[in-house]
Design a protein around this motif. Structure first.
Motif, PDB file in Angstrom:
ATOM      1  N   TRP A 180       0.808  -1.221   0.000  1.00 44.20           N
ATOM      2  CA  TRP A 180       0.000   0.000   0.000  1.00 44.20           C
ATOM      3  C   TRP A 180       0.844   1.276   0.000  1.00 44.20           C
ATOM      4  CZ3 TRP A 180      -4.620  -1.670  -1.154  1.00 44.20           C
ATOM      5  CH2 TRP A 180      -5.036  -2.927  -0.691  1.00 44.20           C
ATOM      6  N   GLU A 181       1.977   1.218  -0.692  1.00 45.79           N
ATOM      7  CA  GLU A 181       2.864   2.379  -0.716  1.00 45.79           C
ATOM      8  C   GLU A 181       2.158   3.621  -1.251  1.00 45.79           C
ATOM      9  OE1 GLU A 181       6.292   1.353  -2.944  1.00 45.79           O
ATOM     10  OE2 GLU A 181       7.026  -0.121  -1.486  1.00 45.79           O
ATOM     11  N   GLY A 182       1.381   3.449  -2.319  1.00 47.70           N
ATOM     12  CA  GLY A 182       0.689   4.605  -2.893  1.00 47.70           C
ATOM     13  C   GLY A 182      -0.330   5.188  -1.936  1.00 47.70           C
ATOM     14  N   VAL A 183      -1.104   4.338  -1.283  1.00 45.38           N
ATOM     15  CA  VAL A 183      -2.118   4.811  -0.341  1.00 45.38           C
ATOM     16  C   VAL A 183      -1.461   5.527   0.836  1.00 45.38           C
ATOM     17  CG1 VAL A 183      -3.936   4.087   1.256  1.00 45.38           C
ATOM     18  CG2 VAL A 183      -3.739   3.006  -0.995  1.00 45.38           C
ATOM     19  N   ILE A 184      -0.413   4.912   1.387  1.00 45.61           N
ATOM     20  CA  ILE A 184       0.246   5.515   2.554  1.00 45.61           C
ATOM     21  C   ILE A 184       0.892   6.841   2.180  1.00 45.61           C
ATOM     22  CG2 ILE A 184       2.125   5.187   4.215  1.00 45.61           C
ATOM     23  CD1 ILE A 184       1.470   2.204   4.202  1.00 45.61           C
ATOM     24  N   HIS A 185       1.461   6.914   0.983  1.00 43.77           N
ATOM     25  CA  HIS A 185       2.044   8.195   0.553  1.00 43.77           C
ATOM     26  C   HIS A 185       0.961   9.260   0.419  1.00 43.77           C
ATOM     27  CE1 HIS A 185       4.807  10.962  -1.388  1.00 43.77           C
ATOM     28  NE2 HIS A 185       3.903  11.153  -2.342  1.00 43.77           N
ATOM     29  N   ARG A 186      -0.202   8.856  -0.071  1.00 42.67           N
ATOM     30  CA  ARG A 186      -1.302   9.830  -0.180  1.00 42.67           C
ATOM     31  C   ARG A 186      -1.745  10.294   1.204  1.00 42.67           C
ATOM     32  NH1 ARG A 186      -6.681   8.694  -0.131  1.00 42.67           N
ATOM     33  NH2 ARG A 186      -6.389   6.495  -0.666  1.00 42.67           N
ATOM     34  N   TRP A 187      -1.769   9.389   2.148  1.00 42.35           N
ATOM     35  CA  TRP A 187      -2.208   9.744   3.493  1.00 42.35           C
ATOM     36  C   TRP A 187      -1.200  10.617   4.235  1.00 42.35           C
ATOM     37  CZ3 TRP A 187      -4.131   4.311   5.536  1.00 42.35           C
ATOM     38  CH2 TRP A 187      -5.377   4.025   4.971  1.00 42.35           C
ATOM     39  N   PHE A 188       0.100  10.348   4.018  1.00 40.27           N
ATOM     40  CA  PHE A 188       1.118  11.022   4.832  1.00 40.27           C
ATOM     41  C   PHE A 188       2.051  11.929   4.029  1.00 40.27           C
ATOM     42  CE2 PHE A 188      -0.202   7.603   7.573  1.00 40.27           C
ATOM     43  CZ  PHE A 188      -0.064   8.111   8.857  1.00 40.27           C
ATOM     44  N   GLY A 189       1.836  12.061   2.732  1.00 44.51           N
ATOM     45  CA  GLY A 189       2.758  12.837   1.923  1.00 44.51           C
ATOM     46  C   GLY A 189       2.379  14.291   1.733  1.00 44.51           C
ATOM     47  N   GLY A 190       1.132  14.664   2.050  1.00 46.64           N
ATOM     48  CA  GLY A 190       0.686  16.036   1.820  1.00 46.64           C
ATOM     49  C   GLY A 190       0.922  16.959   3.010  1.00 46.64           C
ATOM     50  N   GLU A 191       0.513  18.217   2.822  1.00 44.43           N
ATOM     51  CA  GLU A 191       0.688  19.230   3.868  1.00 44.43           C
ATOM     52  C   GLU A 191      -0.638  19.902   4.212  1.00 44.43           C
ATOM     53  OE1 GLU A 191       3.673  21.979   2.681  1.00 44.43           O
ATOM     54  OE2 GLU A 191       5.251  20.475   2.449  1.00 44.43           O
ATOM     55  N   GLU A 192      -1.736  19.158   4.111  1.00 45.86           N
ATOM     56  CA  GLU A 192      -3.043  19.729   4.402  1.00 45.86           C
ATOM     57  C   GLU A 192      -3.132  20.138   5.875  1.00 45.86           C
ATOM     58  OE1 GLU A 192      -2.473  16.715   3.395  1.00 45.86           O
ATOM     59  OE2 GLU A 192      -3.214  16.469   1.343  1.00 45.86           O
ATOM     60  N   GLU A 193      -3.812  21.236   6.127  1.00 44.42           N
ATOM     61  CA  GLU A 193      -3.903  21.751   7.496  1.00 44.42           C
ATOM     62  C   GLU A 193      -4.606  20.777   8.429  1.00 44.42           C
ATOM     63  OE1 GLU A 193      -5.645  25.573   7.666  1.00 44.42           O
ATOM     64  OE2 GLU A 193      -4.063  26.568   6.511  1.00 44.42           O
ATOM     65  N   GLU A 194      -5.578  20.048   7.907  1.00 39.15           N
ATOM     66  CA  GLU A 194      -6.352  19.131   8.747  1.00 39.15           C
ATOM     67  C   GLU A 194      -5.771  17.721   8.768  1.00 39.15           C
ATOM     68  OE1 GLU A 194      -8.993  19.807  10.713  1.00 39.15           O
ATOM     69  OE2 GLU A 194      -8.544  21.902  10.251  1.00 39.15           O
ATOM     70  N   ALA A 195      -4.584  17.542   8.171  1.00 40.34           N
ATOM     71  CA  ALA A 195      -4.013  16.195   8.052  1.00 40.34           C
ATOM     72  C   ALA A 195      -3.739  15.514   9.392  1.00 40.34           C
ATOM     73  CB  ALA A 195      -2.738  16.243   7.218  1.00 40.34           C
ATOM     74  N   PRO A 196      -3.304  16.223  10.428  1.00 37.87           N
ATOM     75  CA  PRO A 196      -2.979  15.522  11.691  1.00 37.87           C
ATOM     76  C   PRO A 196      -4.123  14.685  12.253  1.00 37.87           C
ATOM     77  CG  PRO A 196      -2.053  17.726  11.737  1.00 37.87           C
ATOM     78  CD  PRO A 196      -2.899  17.658  10.506  1.00 37.87           C
ATOM     79  N   ARG A 197      -5.373  15.153  12.123  1.00 31.88           N
ATOM     80  CA  ARG A 197      -6.475  14.404  12.733  1.00 31.88           C
ATOM     81  C   ARG A 197      -6.648  13.020  12.103  1.00 31.88           C
ATOM     82  NH1 ARG A 197     -10.884  15.332  15.919  1.00 31.88           N
ATOM     83  NH2 ARG A 197     -10.374  17.532  16.121  1.00 31.88           N
TER      84      ARG A 197
END
Length: 718
Positions: A303-320
């Protein structure tokens, strides 16, 4: 962990000590450094074994019982064999043989005409991801007849010692040294060569699975001696997939997907793909919706692609959602409420500082919506699973976070401490947390996890979880050797009592059952260098727990007897491993709700040992006598031995123990005391019960017998 590196059939119950057709040199447990010479260095005797016909263990008239007991006791000196069930082995039609396999079979398989084989011992030099364990299992199955028994031997020793390898006739053994990191000594190699010569005569076959670090480079001509040396080769990954799929007629056509350019499975395999990964791919392809199932490919790629999508961005709400996914990965399939609360706890860590939304419990979406937003399955039973639609993503996500966000690791370790504490949200799910931490240790190495556990064992609220993880790691096929070595250091270090307490706790669990010699040695370290009285008691309690295991009782008793020093060697009275035999068997020492010295407090343990039947029971009774005799012979231990033996008498008088069995055990003392009646013996003989009267009569008979022998000897000399 690679599937072919798992224990597999090794998790079956112990077979008991191997029956040794030949009497081999006695090899007792190595002595910890700094410990005085003890009984284990004595030249072994072949005891004249008799099994008394008493209320306990009857059936003493069975022909050959003494021989069986003798062989059983001889077998205690060897690595304990674990049965390999042939029905559990990988079927021949599913096995993709690596290069050179057929030639190796010819070397190890007996000739049809002569019945002899070219070689009997194979050193299979391997590295992780080659699938060597599966190859070794298939070799044994292919090279030995179906009626031959197969066993696996775990490296239950402080250092490799080929003298401890059993060699029953017409039997196959797999010795797993794949976890060894130290170069094998010349002595071990010489021992192995001698073993090979003897195995050739007995029809025994031994495959030693050994790491490249332990064996060293394989040079041309290495296999010209008695031991056949081969480098383990990796089989064709495509061949592994094709064999697995072709075994099911409905799936056979899918094997073509590996070679069709339009398929998402095209070019996934490389020459370095391990057999276990190929096997995993075959399972994924069997479940795929079609050759274009991108989700199936994502699963294989962890699931490298999925995990990168989940943890690769800088969205403000990403931590939740990230916090929720991390919590769900540690607590997969636990109640959603637990996962959500753990996620909120992670967000509240000072290093993260995520502000709580105004409105408290009324703020934000409900549990189901929060899970849906984070792409986590919310189930009807109230549990949540991050891996339900993406199998394996929980472990892949934790590896990703541990590797790519090292600054988050100390935050996560502190958070894990908090949520697993007594009364905390994840306390009831410590087993799941332990499994997640074990998986991390497997992929990232045990160092970080052991450092975390080292802190937890010092905290009462985290100790249980720490022991659960250590319990997994200590017997792990990949990292277990390193963990067991760390436990050795903890056992020897008296400055940290919490470490010694942890070692004692682990030794009474799976470590004691899978690696009893190593566990007993660790307990001996604790007893000889205890940080305080609690460490001593914890080690004794662990020994009691192991003695309650009928499959281990004889081996544990043998070690306890071996720990008693020979007469003339120092042993501090009542301290250390020297008196452990007496300490664990004295009635009144164990049992909740009993005051010290109360009759019956430890009687169930002694009773259970006396009730063992068969060769095991005979061996236990012999060892109990040997222990009483050895303790009585040593002046520094005799007084304590007298108290323990007296406690057996009192338990028998209270009908907690069988009278005849106790009388039989005590009789060995009379042989040592025919010349005088000291205060220690008087403690046993004093009293007016029927048992005490019988003991005094037996003592008198022993004196008369001794005098008769002396008179006969004097007459001969004259």
């Amino acid at each position: 962990m690679n599937a072919d590196d798992s224990y597999g059939p090794a998790h079956e119950p112990l077979a008991g000590p191997p029956v040794a057709p030949e009497v081999h040199p006695h090899s007792a447990a190595p002595r910890p450094e700094g410990v005085t010479e003890s009984r284990e260095e004595e030249e072994p005797e072949t005891p004249a074994i008799t099994v008394s016909d008493n209320e306990i263990g009857g059936d003493a008239n069975v022909a050959g019982r003494d021989l069986y007991v003798t062989k059983y006791m001889q077998g205690l000196a060897y690595l304990q064999p674990r049965p390999i069930s042939r029905t559990d082995l990988l079927l021949a039609e599913l096995f993709e043989a690596p290069g050179g396999y057929a030639d190796t079979v010819l070397q190890l398989k007996a000739d049809v005409t002569s019945g002899e084989r070219a070689r009997s011992v194979l050193a299979l030099v391997t590295e992780p991801g080659v699938g060597a364990r599966t190859t070794a299992m298939r070799l044994l199955d292919d090279c030995l007849p179906q009626q031959a028994r197969l066993f696996e031997l775990l490296a239950d020793w402080e250092k490799p010692d080929a003298a401890l390898i059993p060699k029953e006739r017409h039997t196959g053994y797999l010795l797993n040294l794949a976890g060894e990191s130290e170069l094998l000594s010349d002595q071990f190699r010489e021992q192995l060569a001698e073993y090979a010569r003897q195995a050739f005569r007995t029809g025994t076959v031994l495959v030693v699975l050994v790491s490249r670090q332990a064996w060293g480079p394989v040079a041309e001509g290495d296999d010209r001696g008695p031991v056949l040396v081969r480098e383990a080769r990796r089989p064709s990954a495509a061949g592994v997939v094709e064999r697995r799929l072709s075994a099911d007629p409905e799936m056979a056509e899918r094997a073509k997907w590996l070679h069709v350019e339009e398929s998402v499975f095209h070019n996934l395999l490389t020459p370095d793909t391990s057999p276990s990964e190929a096997e995993r791919l075959a399972g994924i392809m069997a479940r795929a919706t079609g050759h274009d199932d991108a989700n199936a490919r994502g699963e294989y790629e962890n699931w490298e692609g999925v995990i990168h999508r989940w943890f690769g961005g800088e969205e403000e709400e990403a931590p939740r959602p990230r916090a929720l996914r991390i919590a769900a990965s540690f607590l997969d399939e636990c109640p959603a409420r637990v996962i959500l609360d753990a996620s909120d706890s992670l967000l509240c860590q000072p290093e993260i500082g995520w502000p709580a939304p105004p409105g408290g419990p009324l703020a934000g979406p409900d549990a189901e919506q929060r899970c849906k937003t984070a792409e986590i399955a919310f189930r009807e039973d109230g549990t949540a699973s991050i891996s339900q639609y993406r199998p394996g993503i929980d472990r892949a996500l934790l590896r990703h976070v541990w590797y790519t966000r090292p600054q988050l690791v100390p935050v996560l370790t502190k958070w894990l401490e908090q949520i697993s504490a007594a009364g905390a949200v994840a306390e009831p799910y410590r087993e799941r947390l332990a499994a997640s931490l074990t998986a991390l240790a497997e992929s990232e190495g045990p160092k970080t996890i052991l450092e975390l556990l080292d802190k937890w064992i010092a905290q009462d609220s985290r100790k249980t979880l720490a022991l659960d993880v250590l319990d997994d790691l200590a017997v792990h096929p990949l990292v277990g050797a390193a963990v067991r070595e760390r436990l050795r250091g903890w056992a020897e270090g008296k400055r940290r009592v919490d470490r010694q307490l942890a070692v004692a706790g682990i030794c009474s669990r799976r470590l004691g059952r899978d690696f009893p010699h190593i566990a007993l040695t660790r307990l001996r370290y604790v007893l000889d260098k205890p940080g305080d009285a609690s460490a001593t008691q914890a080690a004794l309690d662990a020994l009691v727990d192991l003695l309650h295991d009928t499959g281990l009782a004889a081996q544990v008793l043998k070690s306890l007897v071996d720990w008693i020093p020979l007469p003339g060697h120092d042993a501090a009275s009542g301290v250390g491993s020297a008196s452990a035999f007496i300490d664990v068997l004295a009635v009144g020492q164990h049992g909740a709700g009993h005051s010290p010295g109360a009759v019956g407090a430890g009687a169930p343990l002694v009773l259970g040992l006396l009730q063992l039947d068969g060769p095991e029971g005979g061996a236990v009774r012999v060892l109990l006598k040997d222990g009483v005799r050895a303790a009585w012979r040593h002046p520094a231990i005799r007084a304590k031995a007298a108290i323990a033996v007296d406690s057996w008498c009192r338990a028998a008088e209270a009908e907690e123990l069988p009278t005849s069995a106790v009388r039989d055990l005590i009789s060995v003392v009379f042989e040592e005391e025919v010349g005088c009646l000291g205060s220690d013996l008087n403690r046993i003989l004093g009293g007016d019960s029927e048992l005490r009267n019988e003991l005094r009569f037996e003592y008198a008979q022993a004196i008369l017998s001794a005098k008769s022998t002396q008179a006969s000897t004097a007459g001969i000399e004259t």
